[in-house]
Design a protein around this motif. Structure first.
Motif, PDB file in Angstrom:
ATOM      1  N   LYS A 102       0.905  -0.942   0.213  1.00 10.68           N
ATOM      2  CA  LYS A 102      -0.038  -0.196   0.262  1.00 10.68           C
ATOM      3  C   LYS A 102       0.274   1.281   0.409  1.00 10.68           C
ATOM      4  N   GLN A 103       1.004   2.037  -1.227  1.00 13.64           N
ATOM      5  CA  GLN A 103       2.111   2.865  -1.096  1.00 13.64           C
ATOM      6  C   GLN A 103       1.249   4.268  -0.545  1.00 13.64           C
ATOM      7  N   ASN A 104       0.116   4.340   0.011  1.00 11.35           N
ATOM      8  CA  ASN A 104      -0.180   5.940   0.537  1.00 11.35           C
ATOM      9  C   ASN A 104      -0.475   5.396   1.213  1.00 11.35           C
ATOM     10  N   ILE A 105      -0.352   4.568   2.160  1.00  7.04           N
ATOM     11  CA  ILE A 105      -0.666   4.498   3.432  1.00  7.04           C
ATOM     12  C   ILE A 105       0.643   5.146   5.002  1.00  7.04           C
ATOM     13  N   LEU A 106       0.124   5.769   5.670  1.00 12.11           N
ATOM     14  CA  LEU A 106       0.905   6.199   5.969  1.00 12.11           C
ATOM     15  C   LEU A 106       1.232   5.379   7.563  1.00 12.11           C
ATOM     16  N   VAL A 107       2.311   5.433   7.589  1.00 11.07           N
ATOM     17  CA  VAL A 107       2.775   5.303   9.305  1.00 11.07           C
ATOM     18  C   VAL A 107       3.091   5.266  10.299  1.00 11.07           C
ATOM     19  N   GLU A 133      10.667   7.774   2.683  1.00 10.40           N
ATOM     20  CA  GLU A 133      10.362   8.085   3.121  1.00 10.40           C
ATOM     21  C   GLU A 133       9.263   9.218   4.058  1.00 10.40           C
ATOM     22  N   HIS A 134       8.414   9.114   2.995  1.00 10.46           N
ATOM     23  CA  HIS A 134       7.383  10.047   3.755  1.00 10.46           C
ATOM     24  C   HIS A 134       6.181   9.312   4.378  1.00 10.46           C
ATOM     25  N   GLN A 135       6.884   7.932   3.762  1.00  8.62           N
ATOM     26  CA  GLN A 135       5.327   7.141   4.399  1.00  8.62           C
ATOM     27  C   GLN A 135       5.886   6.373   6.043  1.00  8.62           C
ATOM     28  N   PHE A 136       6.308   6.569   6.245  1.00 10.31           N
ATOM     29  CA  PHE A 136       7.247   5.982   7.588  1.00 10.31           C
ATOM     30  C   PHE A 136       7.548   6.951   8.278  1.00 10.31           C
ATOM     31  N   HIS A 137       7.317   6.889   9.737  1.00  7.08           N
ATOM     32  CA  HIS A 137       7.641   7.789  10.206  1.00  7.08           C
ATOM     33  C   HIS A 137       7.797   7.411  12.043  1.00  7.08           C
ATOM     34  N   PRO A 138       9.024   6.854  12.505  1.00  2.00           N
ATOM     35  CA  PRO A 138       9.120   6.400  13.448  1.00  2.00           C
ATOM     36  C   PRO A 138       8.988   7.179  14.791  1.00  2.00           C
TER      37      PRO A 138
END
Length: 319
Positions: A102-107, A133-138
């Motif tokens: 899912k390329q447009n999911i925000l994790v 880098e725009h989808q994954f926010h650790p």
């Protein structure tokens, strides 16, 4: 070949009730069934988990969990820009297949180890996941002792389920639990992202001291949007790894400590139900996943037990 391996994760190779009867009949396993005296709460074992991740920093210890997309198809068929919170993300073995599919999911992903969060970012960068880098926010967080940050779902917005305030909350500080965050994804006119649509708790809650599990469940409930889903998968009661523990490693009822100081809990269906229904969730799916496999080196049969669960935050009747 890959599809065959994935299908095995959710097969019913044996009945859990039959395994329970085998365990109860085996005298060598009686220490797992004996009543356990009440004990004081265990201290946080976050340092043990940090050392664990340092030892397994190569990233080879964890396998990519592609089977989750079959277990929880909502992760694939959700709307674009759905917000997902991964609790205890480790090196990204859960996040990676989700971002591939899912390329447009925000994790938004948290863990107690700064080293493993950096490793997750590195693995995603080398996995050729577009726009990771725009989808994954650790972000760094020991979720067993600390609540989730306000920017996920601030108290004001939880009351209305609408993000109205214009600025970050006045008590927001750049501290140890948030300094890994890049909050650039948060619009300047928003105090928070307005809650998450999904939460994944995948082989995470078993690492938390039992006395703190309800705290984690309550906090998960608080950051979910009404109607949001929590996906749960973890070790089940009488799993092969539980039966290998020695009597002196038993720390509580169904709770054990490994030689490295990390904890492992083995769930019954009733325990999982009590935890999440007690936090306010609705049960959608809950069952044992029983898989029998064979060790290729010694030919020994292995009986694995996991708990699969799906829970929903109720939608208020006024909606």
């Amino acid at each position: 070949m890959v599809e065959e391996k994935e299908a095995q994760y959710y097969s019913k190779d044996f009945q859990w009730e039959e395994l329970r009867e085998e365990v109860e009949r085996d005298p060598s396993l009686r220490h797992h069934l004996a009543p356990f005296p009440s004990s004081s709460p265990h201290p946080s074992n976050v340092d043990a988990w940090r050392r664990f991740h340092q030892r397994h920093s190569t990233g080879r210890f964890f396998k990519e969990r592609r089977y989750l997309l079959k277990e929880f198809p909502e992760l694939v068929y959700c709307d674009d820009f759905t917000n997902l919170l991964e609790v205890g993300c480790g090196n990204g073995s859960t996040v990676l297949p989700i971002l591939r599919a899912k390329q447009n999911i925000l994790v938004h992903a948290c863990d107690c180890s700064e080293e493993v969060l950096e490793k997750a970012k590195e693995i995603l960068a080398t996995a050729n996941v577009r726009s990771h880098e725009h989808q994954f926010h650790p972000f760094l967080l020991d979720f067993s002792v600390s609540g989730f940050p306000n920017w996920l779902f601030c108290a004001s917005c939880q009351k209305t389920s609408l993000a109205k305030p214009l600025n970050l909350p006045s008590d927001f500080k750049e501290n140890e639990s948030t300094r890994l965050n890049d909050l650039s994804f948060l619009r300047e006119d928003r105090c928070c992202i307005g809650g998450v649509d999904f939460i994944t708790l995948i082989f995470t809650l078993s690492a938390v001291p039992f006395q703190k599990m309800s705290f984690v469940a309550d906090n998960c409930f608080s950051v979910l949007k009404p109607g949001g889903l929590l996906f749960f998968r973890d070790y089940g009661l009488y799993d092969m790894t539980m039966l290998r523990f020695l009597p002196e490693q038993r720390m509580g009822c169904n709770e054990y400590m490994r030689s490295d100081g990390t904890l492992s809990y083995f769930f019954s269906l009733d325990t999982v139900k009590d935890l999440f229904l007690g936090a306010g969730f609705i049960e959608l799916e809950l069952e044992y996943c029983c898989v029998r496999s064979v060790n290729r080196r010694n030919g020994k049969k292995m009986q694995r037990v996991w708990v699969h669960g799906k829970f929903q935050k109720p939608i208020p009747t006024s909606f």
